[in-house]
Design a protein around this motif. Structure first.
Motif, PDB file in Angstrom:
ATOM      1  N   SER A 548     -79.377  75.425  24.033  1.00  0.00           N
ATOM      2  CA  SER A 548     -79.883  75.819  23.041  1.00  0.00           C
ATOM      3  C   SER A 548     -78.727  76.993  22.389  1.00  0.00           C
ATOM      4  O   SER A 548     -79.495  77.253  21.098  1.00  0.00           O
ATOM      5  N   PHE A 549     -77.986  77.372  23.041  1.00  0.00           N
ATOM      6  CA  PHE A 549     -77.135  78.119  22.359  1.00  0.00           C
ATOM      7  C   PHE A 549     -76.255  76.773  20.750  1.00  0.00           C
ATOM      8  O   PHE A 549     -75.406  77.557  20.307  1.00  0.00           O
ATOM      9  N   ILE A 550     -75.953  75.951  21.842  1.00  0.00           N
ATOM     10  CA  ILE A 550     -75.168  75.042  21.028  1.00  0.00           C
ATOM     11  C   ILE A 550     -76.156  74.299  19.543  1.00  0.00           C
ATOM     12  O   ILE A 550     -75.229  74.307  18.301  1.00  0.00           O
ATOM     13  N   LEU A 551     -77.330  74.201  19.325  1.00  0.00           N
ATOM     14  CA  LEU A 551     -78.022  74.619  18.304  1.00  0.00           C
ATOM     15  C   LEU A 551     -77.691  75.440  16.657  1.00  0.00           C
ATOM     16  O   LEU A 551     -78.482  75.398  16.769  1.00  0.00           O
ATOM     17  N   LYS A 552     -77.033  76.767  18.286  1.00  0.00           N
ATOM     18  CA  LYS A 552     -77.345  77.722  16.966  1.00  0.00           C
ATOM     19  C   LYS A 552     -76.283  77.728  16.188  1.00  0.00           C
ATOM     20  O   LYS A 552     -75.574  78.524  15.744  1.00  0.00           O
ATOM     21  N   LEU A 553     -75.135  76.668  16.955  1.00  0.00           N
ATOM     22  CA  LEU A 553     -74.074  76.608  16.178  1.00  0.00           C
ATOM     23  C   LEU A 553     -73.960  75.798  14.493  1.00  0.00           C
ATOM     24  O   LEU A 553     -74.450  74.572  14.680  1.00  0.00           O
ATOM     25  N   ASP A 554     -73.515  76.223  14.143  1.00  0.00           N
ATOM     26  CA  ASP A 554     -72.305  75.145  12.555  1.00  0.00           C
ATOM     27  C   ASP A 554     -71.568  74.215  13.059  1.00  0.00           C
ATOM     28  O   ASP A 554     -70.828  74.564  12.982  1.00  0.00           O
ATOM     29  N   LEU A 555     -71.931  73.062  13.519  1.00  0.00           N
ATOM     30  CA  LEU A 555     -71.168  72.202  13.942  1.00  0.00           C
ATOM     31  C   LEU A 555     -70.116  71.615  12.454  1.00  0.00           C
ATOM     32  O   LEU A 555     -69.404  70.111  12.897  1.00  0.00           O
ATOM     33  N   THR A 556     -70.208  72.049  11.736  1.00  0.00           N
ATOM     34  CA  THR A 556     -69.679  71.844  10.297  1.00  0.00           C
ATOM     35  C   THR A 556     -68.164  72.330  10.329  1.00  0.00           C
ATOM     36  O   THR A 556     -67.510  71.980   9.881  1.00  0.00           O
ATOM     37  N   LYS A 557     -68.214  72.847  11.239  1.00  0.00           N
ATOM     38  CA  LYS A 557     -67.124  74.471  10.851  1.00  0.00           C
ATOM     39  C   LYS A 557     -66.451  74.219  12.464  1.00  0.00           C
ATOM     40  O   LYS A 557     -65.251  74.421  12.179  1.00  0.00           O
ATOM     41  N   LEU A 558     -67.331  73.932  13.109  1.00  0.00           N
ATOM     42  CA  LEU A 558     -67.479  74.150  14.418  1.00  0.00           C
ATOM     43  C   LEU A 558     -67.070  73.320  15.551  1.00  0.00           C
ATOM     44  O   LEU A 558     -68.101  73.018  15.678  1.00  0.00           O
ATOM     45  N   VAL A 560     -67.033  71.695  19.515  1.00  0.00           N
ATOM     46  CA  VAL A 560     -67.333  71.720  20.770  1.00  0.00           C
ATOM     47  C   VAL A 560     -66.290  70.683  21.997  1.00  0.00           C
ATOM     48  O   VAL A 560     -67.160  69.820  21.660  1.00  0.00           O
ATOM     49  N   GLY A 561     -65.557  71.809  23.035  1.00  0.00           N
ATOM     50  CA  GLY A 561     -65.554  70.586  23.998  1.00  0.00           C
ATOM     51  C   GLY A 561     -66.564  70.646  25.482  1.00  0.00           C
ATOM     52  O   GLY A 561     -65.915  72.079  25.506  1.00  0.00           O
ATOM     53  N   ILE A 562     -66.532  70.219  26.084  1.00  0.00           N
ATOM     54  CA  ILE A 562     -66.197  70.224  26.906  1.00  0.00           C
ATOM     55  C   ILE A 562     -66.022  70.934  28.267  1.00  0.00           C
ATOM     56  O   ILE A 562     -64.956  69.072  28.876  1.00  0.00           O
ATOM     57  N   ILE A 563     -65.729  71.707  29.687  1.00  0.00           N
ATOM     58  CA  ILE A 563     -64.654  71.388  30.623  1.00  0.00           C
ATOM     59  C   ILE A 563     -65.579  72.014  32.495  1.00  0.00           C
ATOM     60  O   ILE A 563     -66.198  72.580  32.251  1.00  0.00           O
ATOM     61  N   GLY A 564     -65.240  71.098  33.396  1.00  0.00           N
ATOM     62  CA  GLY A 564     -66.040  70.710  34.761  1.00  0.00           C
ATOM     63  C   GLY A 564     -64.938  71.337  35.274  1.00  0.00           C
ATOM     64  O   GLY A 564     -63.483  70.737  35.297  1.00  0.00           O
ATOM     65  N   PHE A 565     -65.194  72.233  36.597  1.00  0.00           N
ATOM     66  CA  PHE A 565     -64.259  72.429  37.754  1.00  0.00           C
ATOM     67  C   PHE A 565     -64.823  73.131  38.447  1.00  0.00           C
ATOM     68  O   PHE A 565     -66.146  73.446  38.525  1.00  0.00           O
ATOM     69  N   ALA A 566     -63.918  72.798  39.971  1.00  0.00           N
ATOM     70  CA  ALA A 566     -64.658  72.997  41.198  1.00  0.00           C
ATOM     71  C   ALA A 566     -63.462  73.435  41.809  1.00  0.00           C
ATOM     72  O   ALA A 566     -62.447  74.704  41.678  1.00  0.00           O
ATOM     73  N   ASP A 567     -62.758  72.194  42.623  1.00  0.00           N
ATOM     74  CA  ASP A 567     -61.946  72.046  43.160  1.00  0.00           C
ATOM     75  C   ASP A 567     -60.164  71.409  42.361  1.00  0.00           C
ATOM     76  O   ASP A 567     -59.741  71.845  42.559  1.00  0.00           O
ATOM     77  N   ARG A 568     -61.051  70.674  40.882  1.00  0.00           N
ATOM     78  CA  ARG A 568     -60.094  70.436  40.194  1.00  0.00           C
ATOM     79  C   ARG A 568     -61.087  70.069  39.150  1.00  0.00           C
ATOM     80  O   ARG A 568     -61.586  70.819  38.920  1.00  0.00           O
ATOM     81  N   THR A 569     -60.416  70.529  38.255  1.00  0.00           N
ATOM     82  CA  THR A 569     -59.984  70.536  36.912  1.00  0.00           C
ATOM     83  C   THR A 569     -60.177  69.102  36.260  1.00  0.00           C
ATOM     84  O   THR A 569     -59.344  68.867  36.505  1.00  0.00           O
ATOM     85  N   LYS A 577     -67.117  67.776  17.330  1.00  0.00           N
ATOM     86  CA  LYS A 577     -68.522  68.150  16.157  1.00  0.00           C
ATOM     87  C   LYS A 577     -69.940  67.243  15.815  1.00  0.00           C
ATOM     88  O   LYS A 577     -70.535  67.487  15.514  1.00  0.00           O
ATOM     89  N   ASP A 578     -69.891  66.375  16.927  1.00  0.00           N
ATOM     90  CA  ASP A 578     -70.649  65.507  16.960  1.00  0.00           C
ATOM     91  C   ASP A 578     -72.175  66.517  18.237  1.00  0.00           C
ATOM     92  O   ASP A 578     -71.748  65.426  19.253  1.00  0.00           O
ATOM     93  N   LEU A 579     -73.202  66.332  18.073  1.00  0.00           N
ATOM     94  CA  LEU A 579     -74.254  66.964  18.514  1.00  0.00           C
ATOM     95  C   LEU A 579     -74.831  65.807  19.552  1.00  0.00           C
ATOM     96  O   LEU A 579     -74.954  66.176  20.423  1.00  0.00           O
ATOM     97  N   TYR A 580     -75.505  64.484  18.381  1.00  0.00           N
ATOM     98  CA  TYR A 580     -74.779  63.959  20.277  1.00  0.00           C
ATOM     99  C   TYR A 580     -74.376  63.397  21.297  1.00  0.00           C
ATOM    100  O   TYR A 580     -75.064  63.300  22.493  1.00  0.00           O
ATOM    101  N   GLN A 584     -75.071  64.231  24.876  1.00  0.00           N
ATOM    102  CA  GLN A 584     -75.187  63.612  26.303  1.00  0.00           C
ATOM    103  C   GLN A 584     -74.293  63.803  26.921  1.00  0.00           C
ATOM    104  O   GLN A 584     -74.205  63.250  28.757  1.00  0.00           O
ATOM    105  N   ALA A 585     -72.662  64.697  26.425  1.00  0.00           N
ATOM    106  CA  ALA A 585     -71.627  65.239  27.697  1.00  0.00           C
ATOM    107  C   ALA A 585     -72.818  66.302  28.697  1.00  0.00           C
ATOM    108  O   ALA A 585     -72.232  65.973  29.599  1.00  0.00           O
ATOM    109  N   LEU A 586     -73.685  67.407  28.113  1.00  0.00           N
ATOM    110  CA  LEU A 586     -74.453  68.544  29.051  1.00  0.00           C
ATOM    111  C   LEU A 586     -75.138  67.004  30.070  1.00  0.00           C
ATOM    112  O   LEU A 586     -75.997  67.749  30.565  1.00  0.00           O
ATOM    113  N   ALA A 587     -76.317  66.469  29.477  1.00  0.00           N
ATOM    114  CA  ALA A 587     -76.851  65.420  30.221  1.00  0.00           C
ATOM    115  C   ALA A 587     -76.413  64.755  31.721  1.00  0.00           C
ATOM    116  O   ALA A 587     -77.215  64.821  32.616  1.00  0.00           O
TER     117      ALA A 587
END
Length: 700
Positions: A548-558, A560-569, A577-580, A584-587
């Motif tokens: 929901s938050f991502i859909l409000k962003l202007d991906l022509t300017k911003l 987005v990267g995604i990092i996961g962490f627990a015992d390892r990162t 800037k590719d919404l698809y 997919q990464a979130l899914a």
């Protein structure tokens, strides 16, 4: 000729003021019955109604429809037969057309106008559909009045001058209403109303039918309910049993199916045990009503029973035990509503013109509520549901139901409230979403209509003051109007269908795409806790909030990267800037014990720091803005190390936001962020709103 019509869920009736006796009377149907079943049967090219249609129903004929009143105003309800499709309003119009024609023939005069009754808990859409059904049947609707109110009219004819506070318990075939009325020698004042239009005698029929079906299955191993024709026949048996148990302590029935016959005895005690849940529901409605009007049960002087289902002995016993006050006599529970509607139809000044043509206008007005019907009283009705609009809360964080006219306000009612609207040099419009209900969350109420006001002029302050007025008339119909205070202009109005998707009401208002407009060019890292405690529902809700938050962003300017962490990162997605690719990464993001582990020993800050340093070395032009949003649900093992790594990121001008839920430690999160207001702890239910609120703070 004016009549009163009780358009009931299971039975309907028409009454009029007999000019010979000057008293309200039920108009019998062609079979000499005072009540007509609210049933339609479509047999070849003929539509049968009433008693004939009910016979088809009891014999299992497929194209028979009943209980359609429960779907009045429901846009999704459609009954299909042959090549025809009918809404509940269409079906009601067909029934009304037939019973009105029959009544006209009986009294020898065409019926042209009517007062029609509805359950007190009917909302705007149901009332509007009822008026449209009567119009389709060829009659002009003079008034729409609540069924308990009509019953109070009928009771008022007793001529008693003693003041009474009466609880009107109206349990019909398909709906339940309860009202509290103050009846004096001069008037009837409805103090409050509540109800449930999915509770009625049908529920008692259904519970008996289910019990008999279970008994037959236990005895013979045959499921009657799977056979539509036999199931309808079983319901008819159950209804007959219910009526017999209203006057006897036990009743027997026999059921035959596929060559097997079972005989069963139902006692009144067993019937009451099976029905206990329905009785409890009626108690909840009564309790809610008395609380809403601030009245104790001991202030009730008596109970007025209305509706055929109150003939059940268990209902009469239950209500008297509950309220501990006597039952009031003087009305026929089946006929009171139609008779009361006829009284209302007769208490109109135009009728006095015909009966007393020589009276002056002033005298007619004075005697309007006194003439003709001994005991007839003036009525003061109240609103059954609060009326409001979707607006922004005072803190700007939520959409709320802003109530303009409160529940139980006497009607007719009118109230005006002012609202501020930002204006521009272009076209300015105000969208008013009309809400009916008491809950603060608009989605917990009924959103009745969408009113769009045009022609709002731009002001020097870029803000207009708009006066929105709600009016609620005697028929329970609503009108909405608006005026611009600066100009005094009444605004033109267009009424549009309510949006199919109202999910935006759950989001934080006034964002106005600020993330799209104001976030400078740069990179945003989303660091998501993927420890074991995030498994299942928490991660599912986190994904929804992030998307929901991502859909409000202007991906022509911003990017987005995604990092996961627990015992390892690990970097799940390099900044893009590719919404698809982001979606997919979130899914595909999940708790993975192999890749990340299940604990909380690692932190994401080192990865972000490495990425920021790498990007700075690669870029020679002015550096872009770097953001990091951390989402976590629990305690961290190595807090000191996390704080140290977070400070390294802060030294590189990374704006750090930390959102926590579950067992997250807010004081710890405060040590990680670039600004104090960038840290917060919420719950899963409010995660989306909290996420968006952070965006507002970031862009302000």
């Amino acid at each position: 000729m004016r009549v009163g019509i009780d358009l009931g869920t299971t039975f309907s009736a028409i009454a009029y003021i007999n000019p010979k006796t000057n008293k309200p009377e039920i108009i019998k149907n062609r079979y000499g019955n005072r009540m007509t079943p609210s049933v339609l049967a479509f047999v070849r090219d003929t539509c049968y109604y009433g008693d004939e249609a009910k016979e088809y129903l009891e014999h299992g004929y497929p194209d028979v429809v009943s209980y359609f009143k429960r779907n009045m105003g429901n846009d999704e309800y459609v009954y299909c037969t042959g090549d025809h499709m009918y809404t509940a309003m269409d079906l009601s119009g067909l029934l009304l057309k037939n019973i009105i024609a029959e009544a006209s023939e009986t009294i020898g005069e065409p019926i042209t106008e009517a007062v029609i009754t509805v359950p007190a808990y009917f909302r705007h859409k149901e009332r509007k559909a009822t008026i449209e059904a009567a119009t389709k049947a060829g009659v002009k609707v003079l008034h729409v009045i609540n069924e308990p109110t009509a019953a109070a009219y009928a009771y008022g004819l007793n001529g008693s001058t003693a003041d009474k506070t009466v609880l009107i318990y109206d349990l019909g075939g398909g709906t339940f209403d309860v009202s509290v009325a103050r009846i004096t020698g001069e008037d009837i004042k409805i103090l409050g109303t509540d109800g449930n239009h999915e509770l009625g005698g049908k529920e008692w029929d259904d519970i008996l039918a289910r019990y008999l079906n279970e008994q037959f299955y236990e005895e013979f191993g045959l499921e009657i309910s799977n056979d539509l024709a036999e199931a309808n026949h079983l319901l008819a048996i159950a209804e007959n049993l219910k009526k017999r148990l209203s006057v006897a302590s036990s009743a027997e029935c026999s059921i035959s199916y596929k060559g097997k016959t079972g005989r069963y005895q139902i006692t009144e005690k067993l019937f009451e045990k099976l029905s206990n849940n329905m009785l409890q529901v009626s108690n909840q409605v009564i309790t809610r009503l008395l609380f809403s009007i601030g009245m104790d049960r001991n202030k009730i002087d008596g109970i007025l029973l209305v509706g055929g289902s109150t003939r059940m002995q268990m209902v009469r016993n239950y209500v008297t035990r509950l309220i501990k006050k006597p039952l009031l006599n003087g009305v026929n529970v089946d006929e009171a509503v139609a008779l009361g509607a006829a009284i209302k139809a007769g208490m109109d000044g135009e009728l006095l013109d015909a009966l007393l043509p020589d009276l002056s206008k002033e005298e007619k007005e004075r005697r309007e509520y006194e003439f003709k019907l001994p005991g007839a009283k003036r009525l003061v009705e109240t609103i059954a549901h609060s009326l409001g609009m979707i607006s922004v809360s005072e803190d700007g964080n939520w959409y709320v139901n802003s109530v303009i006219i409160k529940k139980n306000t006497p009607i007719p009612a009118c109230n005006t409230r002012s609202y501020r609207l930002k204006t521009t040099l272009g076209d300015n419009e105000l969208f008013v979403y009309l809400v009916q209900g008491e809950k603060g969350n608009p989605l917990d109420c009924e959103i009745v209509g969408k009113y769009v006001f045009h022609g709002i002029e731009h002001t020097e302050t870029c803000e207009a003051t708009l006066l929105v007025t709600y009016s609620y008339n005697e028929d329970g119909m609503i009108e909405v109007s608006a005026m611009q205070q600066e100009t005094g202009n009444v605004l033109p109005l267009t009424i549009e269908p309510v949006d199919d998707d109202m999910s935006w009401v759950r989001e934080v208002p006034n964002l106005n795409n600020s993330a799209k407009k104001e976030l400078p060019k740069g990179t945003l890292y989303l660091a998501v806790d993927l420890s074991g405690s995030m498994s299942g529902y928490p991660l599912l809700e986190a994904k929804k909030a992030i998307e929901s938050f991502i859909l409000k962003l202007d991906l022509t300017k911003l990017a987005v990267g995604i990092i996961g962490f627990a015992d390892r990162t690990s970097i799940i997605l390099k900044p893009t800037k590719d919404l698809y690719r982001i979606e997919q990464a979130l899914a595909n993001m999940r708790v993975d014990g192999v890749k990340f582990g299940y604990g909380n020993t690692a932190t994401p800050f080192s990865k972000v720091y490495e990425e920021v340093i790498r990007r700075k070395k690669e870029k020679k032009e002015k550096q872009e803005k770097e953001y990091m949003i951390l989402l976590t649900d629990g305690e961290w093992t190595y807090k000191e190390n996390a704080i140290k790594e977070a400070r390294k990121c802060l030294q590189q001008q990374v704006e750090i936001v930390a959102l926590g839920f579950g067992s997250a430690d807010e004081s710890f999160l405060n040590t990680l962020v670039s600004k104090k207001e960038f840290a917060g702890v919420t719950n899963l239910a409010n995660l989306t709103q909290s996420f968006t609120k952070i965006a507002q703070i970031m862009t302000s």
